[in-house]
Design an enzyme around this catalytic site. Structure first.
Site, PDB file in Angstrom:
ATOM      1  N   GLU A 117     -17.133   3.693  39.838  1.00 46.68           N
ATOM      2  CA  GLU A 117     -17.023   4.396  39.041  1.00 46.68           C
ATOM      3  C   GLU A 117     -16.773   3.898  37.499  1.00 46.68           C
ATOM      4  OE1 GLU A 117     -14.935   8.268  39.915  1.00 46.68           O
ATOM      5  OE2 GLU A 117     -12.275   7.355  38.363  1.00 46.68           O
ATOM      6  N   LYS A 119     -15.973   4.098  34.296  1.00 47.09           N
ATOM      7  CA  LYS A 119     -14.544   4.929  33.859  1.00 47.09           C
ATOM      8  C   LYS A 119     -14.070   4.010  32.772  1.00 47.09           C
ATOM      9  CE  LYS A 119     -10.555   6.363  35.787  1.00 47.09           C
ATOM     10  NZ  LYS A 119      -9.586   6.026  37.019  1.00 47.09           N
ATOM     11  N   LYS A 180     -18.564  12.847  37.781  1.00 46.73           N
ATOM     12  CA  LYS A 180     -17.038  13.212  37.986  1.00 46.73           C
ATOM     13  C   LYS A 180     -16.479  13.888  37.064  1.00 46.73           C
ATOM     14  CE  LYS A 180     -13.247  11.884  39.842  1.00 46.73           C
ATOM     15  NZ  LYS A 180     -13.083   9.975  40.195  1.00 46.73           N
ATOM     16  N   GLU A 229     -12.963  17.670  47.261  1.00 49.06           N
ATOM     17  CA  GLU A 229     -11.386  16.867  47.565  1.00 49.06           C
ATOM     18  C   GLU A 229     -10.450  17.278  47.870  1.00 49.06           C
ATOM     19  OE1 GLU A 229     -10.832  13.864  44.484  1.00 49.06           O
ATOM     20  OE2 GLU A 229      -9.374  14.834  42.934  1.00 49.06           O
ATOM     21  N   ASN A 253      -8.407  11.894  48.583  1.00 53.69           N
ATOM     22  CA  ASN A 253      -7.691  11.170  47.132  1.00 53.69           C
ATOM     23  C   ASN A 253      -6.623  11.000  46.782  1.00 53.69           C
ATOM     24  OD1 ASN A 253      -6.809  10.336  44.231  1.00 53.69           O
ATOM     25  ND2 ASN A 253      -8.333  11.974  43.415  1.00 53.69           N
ATOM     26  N   GLU A 289     -10.230   7.774  48.640  1.00 55.67           N
ATOM     27  CA  GLU A 289     -10.358   7.866  46.865  1.00 55.67           C
ATOM     28  C   GLU A 289      -8.807   7.166  46.277  1.00 55.67           C
ATOM     29  OE1 GLU A 289     -11.742  10.840  45.255  1.00 55.67           O
ATOM     30  OE2 GLU A 289     -12.748  12.037  46.934  1.00 55.67           O
ATOM     31  N   SER A 290      -8.780   6.290  45.707  1.00 58.97           N
ATOM     32  CA  SER A 290      -8.485   5.925  44.403  1.00 58.97           C
ATOM     33  C   SER A 290      -7.180   4.942  45.347  1.00 58.97           C
ATOM     34  CB  SER A 290      -7.064   7.166  43.822  1.00 58.97           C
ATOM     35  OG  SER A 290      -7.730   7.844  43.249  1.00 58.97           O
TER      36      SER A 290
END
Length: 332
Positions: A117, A119, A180, A229, A253, A289-290
């Site tokens: 990502e 970001k 995103k 998601e 997520n 994710e995350s």
């Protein structure tokens, strides 16, 4: 009579608040312009009932972000009306196959395909990378072995932009690109395609199934796939009712929507659930994710059943993102 009237108004207000937040099985209330009154009750009308929830105020950061999108989209639309975007989308080069790129990289490395990502900041962490050059970071991710890239386009809360997406595409980065964005209108999907995106994010906590189905069709018509998601077993079970999921990707997520705290165990819990087993049975590509920072974290979510991972913070804050990708995937 005064007490009964007061009770009726309180019940009606409570029901309207509940319906606005739960009728669509999402975490997001529609934007309201309702004034919540203070009711006077009792024979002498001397008692007040107040302190009701203010349904005009967002209850968490996700709701605040989504509510702001109406203003942001209106500003975009003033500069580029939808017919203009539609015409530009027809002239754009065909999108790249986002899902195929992930599967190919996973087969090559034996690791989950990495969506790295691009970001700069987040609401929970603030600025993550002060020396932010989206093209440099994207090129480094690709050199390190990322399968695809995710580009934050939210301006107010993540300091991203659709321009970053366009710059990365124009620079010749060959990895397919995920926009995103917090999508609430089809307009954003067209804007993503025109800006160079090959895939878009759809958040089940924001969108009921009717909207998810519509946006999936809109993306597919433009040659893009969707990363849908979820955050809970219930969301995944709901999303699994949608047709054509096998053409897209699902994502778990690990971040709590209300507090933005992260728990990697969420992926394992959801994948161990009935809905998670159904994902495996149907062969749907799942993205973790995350909260993924180390090779051990990668191994943990891979063992839980994910075939891809989306990682931002732990990579973008490094001075050498290419080395960070290799270290995370144990490719060095």
């Amino acid at each position: 009579v005064g007490f009964n009237t007061c009770s009726y108004h309180l019940l009606r207000s409570a029901r309207s608040i509940e319906a606005s937040s739960s009728s669509s099985n999402t975490h997001i209330k529609p934007i309201c312009v309702t004034v919540v009154p203070v009711f006077r009750c009792g024979p002498a009308m001397g008692y007040k009932v107040g302190n009701l929830p203010d349904i005009n105020q967002p209850v968490n950061i996700l709701e605040e972000i989504v509510w702001y999108k109406a203003k942001e989209i209106e500003a975009f639309r003033d500069k580029q009306p939808l017919p203009m975007l539609q015409a530009l989308a027809k002239k754009a080069a065909p999108p790249r196959d986002f899902k195929a790129a992930i599967l190919a990289k996973a087969q090559q490395t034996g690791k989950p395909g990495l969506i790295a990502e691009v970001k700069k900041a987040s609401p929970s962490k603030g600025v993550i990378q002060a020396d932010f050059d989206p093209v440099r970071i994207a090129a480094a991710y690709e050199a390190g072995g990322a399968a695809c890239l995710s580009v934050l386009t939210d301006e107010k809360f993540f300091q991203g932009s659709f321009d970053n997406l366009s710059k990365i595409k124009a620079a010749g980065v060959s990895c397919p690109l995920l926009c995103k964005e917090f999508i609430v209108e089809a307009y954003q999907i067209f804007k993503a395609r025109v800006s160079g995106a090959d895939a878009v994010l759809l958040i089940a906590a924001v969108l009921p199934n009717l909207d998810l189905a519509y946006f999936m069709k809109a993306a597919k018509a433009l040659g893009m796939c969707c990363l849908i998601e979820v955050h809970t077993e219930a969301e995944l079970a709901r999303v699994l009712q949608l047709d054509g999921l096998e053409d897209h990707l699902l994502g778990i997520n690990n971040r709590d929507l209300g507090t933005f705290k992260v728990d990697l165990a969420i992926t394992q819990r959801i994948m161990d659930s009935w809905a998670g087993q159904e994902v495996k049975r149907r062969g749907i590509l799942m993205v973790g994710e995350s909260g993924i920072f180390t090779p051990d974290d990668v191994a943990f979510v891979q063992a839980a059943g994910v075939g891809a991972i989306l990682v931002g913070e732990s990579l973008v804050k490094q001075g050498d993102p290419a080395a960070g990708v290799k270290q995370l995937l144990s490719l060095a």
